[in-house]
Design an enzyme around this catalytic site. Structure first.
Site, PDB file in Angstrom:
ATOM      1  N   GLY A  81       0.820  -1.210   0.000  1.00 33.10           N
ATOM      2  CA  GLY A  81       0.000   0.000   0.000  1.00 33.10           C
ATOM      3  C   GLY A  81       0.850   1.254   0.000  1.00 33.10           C
ATOM      4  O   GLY A  81       0.589   2.206  -0.754  1.00 33.10           O
ATOM      5  N   ASP A  82       1.876   1.274   0.835  1.00 30.72           N
ATOM      6  CA  ASP A  82       2.787   2.419   0.887  1.00 30.72           C
ATOM      7  C   ASP A  82       3.537   2.574  -0.431  1.00 30.72           C
ATOM      8  O   ASP A  82       3.702   3.690  -0.942  1.00 30.72           O
ATOM      9  CB  ASP A  82       3.799   2.243   2.016  1.00 30.72           C
ATOM     10  N   SER A  83       4.007   1.465  -0.972  1.00 29.77           N
ATOM     11  CA  SER A  83       4.825   1.529  -2.186  1.00 29.77           C
ATOM     12  C   SER A  83       4.006   1.958  -3.395  1.00 29.77           C
ATOM     13  O   SER A  83       4.479   2.734  -4.230  1.00 29.77           O
ATOM     14  CB  SER A  83       5.481   0.168  -2.444  1.00 29.77           C
ATOM     15  N   ALA A 108       3.553   5.585  -3.130  1.00 38.22           N
ATOM     16  CA  ALA A 108       4.790   6.268  -3.517  1.00 38.22           C
ATOM     17  C   ALA A 108       4.903   6.391  -5.025  1.00 38.22           C
ATOM     18  O   ALA A 108       5.290   7.448  -5.555  1.00 38.22           O
ATOM     19  CB  ALA A 108       5.995   5.513  -2.962  1.00 38.22           C
TER      20      ALA A 108
END
Length: 413
Positions: free
Chosen positions: A171-173, A176
């Site tokens: 999710g973070d990647s 990003a």
């Protein structure tokens, strides 16, 4: 001193205000392609990611990748002097990347509208759990929550068990990557509307039009969810968990060979399905007119998967791969990192870089993607020591040696 940088983003200045994954990964990609990225860290230990997972001499091995090519400076952002230094850096930057909770930068007089009033060409990439607006904007947001709210977790795993997570912070990647895309589009718009700000205010101010790139983790995941929305809206279909299979596309699943290895077989093209059935000695299924097209195969998914699994159980991983590749069927072993490191395709594509720590010990890093033919990315240095570039960055802003020493004595840096 850090070396001169090359790459398509050489000359672009980026200020990174954030910790852990989403914001720093976004800035990392810009740094890999030549941008000068100045990462602001707390003097009290720095980015928590420095201590995550497997460590060497007290510092995370992940840090070597996540912070490569970045310049680390320390600032006490709760002090007015620290905020003033950050403001000067922000006004000098082409792109600001931040992943604080919405409202934190505004409290420090570093919000987008506050900086835009001084520098109309300001580009700020803001990554947060739920975005800068809406009833949930002030809630803490993590990748796991974004994956759940954005729909990914619901469809991940087996139907008879609770949802599972992918084994990385996807999710973070994904957020990003949306941040990088947004930053590049905003930079293009700024440049065609007048370019970089000239640093002057009032009627003498010249520069292009900046903008805020508002990235929500849950929306970035939601953006990957294919036909989820129209299928529900038009047909009332709620996509459910289907294990290793690709729902509604048959056959495409994970199977286990006789030696306990896992293999992915994608035989969902009509001609491929025919070749696959012949390869596994199921001529009856290959010749079945009801299975010629995907819409005919979907109702018989369990039967087709069982036939493939029965055949895989009679093969070891090497024989299964050899037979199916000879039949021109898309197939692959599910790789561990050990498989990757020994794989000729990874090696031919130079997907590992050899570097060394300051003590001389070697370390391999993943190579930089995507591969650009004329201006490829590069790893100029590994993740920096905490505050390693304080003197370099502050000197460039006009601070004297005495000024820097005083800031250090006052624990501003």
């Amino acid at each position: 001193m850090t070396q001169n940088r090359k790459g398509p983003l050489a000359g672009i200045k980026v200020l990174e205000l954030g910790t852990l994954i989403a914001g720093p990964f976004c800035a990392r990609m810009l740094a890999e392609f030549g941008a000068e990225v100045i990462k602001v860290e707390s003097p009290d230990g720095g980015d928590p990611l420095r201590q995550w997972r497997v460590l060497k001499d007290g510092t995370s091995l992940w840090w070597s990748v996540q912070a490569r090519n970045k310049k680390s400076i320390t600032l006490n952002m709760k002090s007015e002097e620290g905020q003033e230094i950050a403001r000067r850096l922000a006004l000098d930057a082409d792109i600001i990347i931040e992943n604080y909770r919405p409202g934190v930068l505004e409290k420090w007089q570093l919000g987008y509208e506050q900086l835009k009033a001084l520098n109309p060409a300001t580009i700020m990439v803001r990554l947060s759990g739920y975005g800068q607006t809406g009833p949930m904007k002030d809630q803490p947001g993590f990748g796991a929550i974004g994956e759940s709210m954005g729909g990914l977790r619901y469809v991940s795993g087996h139907a008879d068990r609770p949802p599972v997570r992918v084994g990385i912070s996807i999710g973070d990647s994904v957020a990003a990557l949306h941040g990088v895309i947004g930053a590049m589009m905003a930079l293009r718009h700024r440049d065609v509307t007048g370019g970089r700000w000239n640093g002057k205010s009032g009627e003498h101010s010249v520069g292009g039009q900046g903008q805020m790139v508002d990235v929500a983790l849950y929306e970035s995941v939601f953006n990957l969810m294919e036909s989820l929305v129209p299928e529900f809206d038009v047909a009332g279909v709620v996509r459910e968990r289907t294990g290793g299979a690709l729902p509604g596309i048959v056959p495409s699943n994970t199977y286990t060979t006789g030696d306990g290895e896992n293999i992915v077989i994608a035989g969902n093209g009509d001609a491929i399905f025919h070749r696959l059935m012949k390869a596994i000695q199921r001529q009856d299924l290959a010749d079945d007119p009801a299975l010629v097209r995907n819409d005919g195969r979907v109702p018989r998914t369990a039967e087709i998967d069982a036939a493939i699994q029965d055949w895989c159980a009679t093969q070891n991983i090497d024989s299964a791969l050899q037979i199916l590749k000879a039949a021109d069927v898309p197939v692959g072993k599910i790789y561990s990192v050990r498989d990757m490191m020994n794989d000729p395709q990874f090696q031919a594509r130079q997907m590992f870089e050899q570097h060394h720590f300051a003590d001389g010990e070697g370390i391999k890093l993943p190579a930089i993607s995507p591969k650009l033919s004329e201006t490829p990315g590069q790893t100029a240095w590994l993740g920096p020591e905490l505050g390693e570039h304080n003197y370099e960055v502050l000197s460039a802003l006009g601070y004297s040696e005495a000024d820097i020493a005083e800031l250090q004595n006052k624990k501003i840096i």
